[in-house]
Design a protein around this motif. Structure first.
Motif, short mmCIF file in Angstrom:
data_model
loop_
_atom_site.label_atom_id
_atom_site.label_comp_id
_atom_site.label_asym_id
_atom_site.label_seq_id
_atom_site.Cartn_x
_atom_site.Cartn_y
_atom_site.Cartn_z
N MET A 15 1.84 -52.25 30.48
CA MET A 15 2.23 -53.42 31.45
C MET A 15 2.15 -52.81 32.94
SD MET A 15 5.40 -54.34 30.98
CE MET A 15 6.03 -56.35 31.74
N PRO A 16 1.32 -53.86 33.87
CA PRO A 16 1.54 -53.07 35.42
C PRO A 16 3.41 -52.78 35.52
CG PRO A 16 -0.01 -55.10 34.91
CD PRO A 16 1.01 -55.07 33.77
N LEU A 17 2.88 -52.40 36.95
CA LEU A 17 4.22 -51.71 37.38
C LEU A 17 4.62 -52.90 38.46
CD1 LEU A 17 4.63 -48.21 37.20
CD2 LEU A 17 5.67 -49.69 36.12
N ILE A 18 3.49 -53.49 39.14
CA ILE A 18 2.95 -54.08 39.93
C ILE A 18 3.31 -55.75 39.92
CG2 ILE A 18 2.38 -54.13 42.57
CD1 ILE A 18 1.80 -51.59 42.60
N ASP A 19 3.75 -56.18 40.00
CA ASP A 19 3.41 -58.19 39.31
C ASP A 19 2.60 -58.58 40.74
OD1 ASP A 19 4.97 -59.44 41.49
OD2 ASP A 19 6.71 -59.03 39.48
N PHE A 57 2.25 -45.86 39.29
CA PHE A 57 2.38 -47.18 39.91
C PHE A 57 1.53 -46.50 41.67
CE2 PHE A 57 4.65 -47.23 44.13
CZ PHE A 57 5.35 -48.53 44.14
N LEU A 58 1.01 -45.45 42.05
CA LEU A 58 0.32 -44.76 43.08
C LEU A 58 -0.85 -45.34 42.43
CD1 LEU A 58 2.09 -41.58 43.43
CD2 LEU A 58 2.51 -43.88 44.76
N GLU A 59 -1.66 -45.49 41.39
CA GLU A 59 -2.95 -46.03 40.46
C GLU A 59 -2.94 -46.84 41.05
OE1 GLU A 59 -4.57 -42.84 37.22
OE2 GLU A 59 -2.83 -44.19 36.29
N GLU A 60 -2.16 -48.17 40.63
CA GLU A 60 -1.77 -49.59 40.73
C GLU A 60 -1.66 -49.46 42.30
OE1 GLU A 60 1.53 -51.40 38.73
OE2 GLU A 60 0.34 -50.46 36.45
N PHE A 61 -0.97 -48.88 43.16
CA PHE A 61 -1.00 -49.65 44.50
C PHE A 61 -1.63 -48.59 45.36
CE2 PHE A 61 0.66 -48.63 48.56
CZ PHE A 61 1.85 -49.39 49.00
N ILE A 104 -6.14 -46.46 50.72
CA ILE A 104 -5.75 -45.28 50.96
C ILE A 104 -6.07 -44.52 49.01
CG2 ILE A 104 -3.70 -45.45 48.99
CD1 ILE A 104 -2.30 -47.68 49.91
N ASN A 105 -6.55 -43.38 49.11
CA ASN A 105 -7.41 -42.70 48.50
C ASN A 105 -6.63 -41.61 47.97
OD1 ASN A 105 -9.90 -43.59 49.80
ND2 ASN A 105 -9.10 -42.12 51.00
N LEU A 106 -5.79 -41.66 46.68
CA LEU A 106 -5.06 -41.37 45.65
C LEU A 106 -5.98 -39.72 44.77
CD1 LEU A 106 -2.50 -41.16 43.72
CD2 LEU A 106 -3.42 -42.84 42.41
N GLU A 107 -5.98 -38.57 44.92
CA GLU A 107 -6.14 -37.43 44.74
C GLU A 107 -4.50 -36.83 43.33
OE1 GLU A 107 -7.46 -34.92 48.03
OE2 GLU A 107 -9.00 -36.78 48.06
N ILE A 108 -5.03 -36.93 42.05
CA ILE A 108 -4.14 -35.87 41.92
C ILE A 108 -4.02 -34.71 41.50
CG2 ILE A 108 -3.18 -36.58 39.40
CD1 ILE A 108 -4.71 -39.16 39.57
#
Length: 213
Positions: free
Chosen positions: A1-5, A43-47, A54-58
């Motif tokens: 379920m998405p956190l950001i609607d 949240f950050l993956e969706e954001f 925006i580049n996300l590195e984990i």
């Protein structure tokens, strides 16, 4: 379920169109994720999908200990904001930058992407001249409408000077630290372990706290 609607996602996409340059997010978690780490990661993956800038590195806190040490990350979940060259900005979010803190998170991204802070020139000049290492820890709850003002004020100061680090900490996730620093109300800001400010103070008051160090 998405956190950001969908409705919020659409609003955020619009806000993020002003990002001037790419921003890199270094997110720290661990192999066996705690519940808050899982939520923060989702949240950050969706954001991050809301803008191509925006580049996300984990990273894993233990496996990537060199990166954690580079950004002085000692607890998770943690998000470190880096500019387009992956230069550390001094702006960090410990916890989930959702709820009311989504506003401070968006404004932090705007700053690191090459935007201008809202500080007046005199405050910018004073902040730029700080020669000592300063660490702001702003304790918040995601339900607090006043907390983003404290987070943004300290992060704007940090943006002006590499000697200043400004953290948002979700007191419900880092309860042991909230107890340590006697956080009975938010926002509460700890400065270098010795000074503290309660409430959404203006940038001038945070500068005064630096002078008292």
């Amino acid at each position: 379920m998405p956190l950001i609607d969908d409705e919020v996602a659409e609003q955020l996409e619009e806000q993020l169109t002003v990002l001037e340059n790419e921003v890199n997010l270094a997110f720290f978690t661990q192999e066996f994720e705690c519940e808050s780490c899982q939520t923060a990661r989702q949240f950050l993956e969706e954001f991050s999908k809301l803008s191509n800038k925006i580049n996300l590195e984990i990273y894993d806190l233990k496996e990537d200990s060199d990166k954690a040490e580079e950004y002085n990350v000692d607890k998770i979940p943690a998000a470190v904001l880096l500019d387009k060259e992956k230069k550390y900005s001094g702006l960090r979010f410990f916890g989930i930058p959702a709820g009311y803190e989504i506003n401070s998170f968006v404004n932090a991204l705007k700053l690191v992407s090459g935007g201008e802070s809202e500080l007046d020139d005199e405050i910018k000049d004073t902040a730029a001249k700080v020669e000592k290492d300063v660490h702001f820890q702003v304790f918040v709850t995601l339900q607090c409408p006043y907390c983003p003002k404290a987070v943004e004020a300290t992060q704007q100061l940090a943006y002006e000077n590499d000697n200043i680090t400004a953290d948002m900490l979700d007191s419900s996730i880092f309860n042991h630290l909230a107890v340590k620093y006697d956080v009975s109300g938010v926002p509460k800001t700890i400065v270098n372990e010795t000074e503290e400010l309660v409430g959404a103070q203006p940038p001038e008051e945070f500068l005064n706290a630096i002078k008292n160090l």
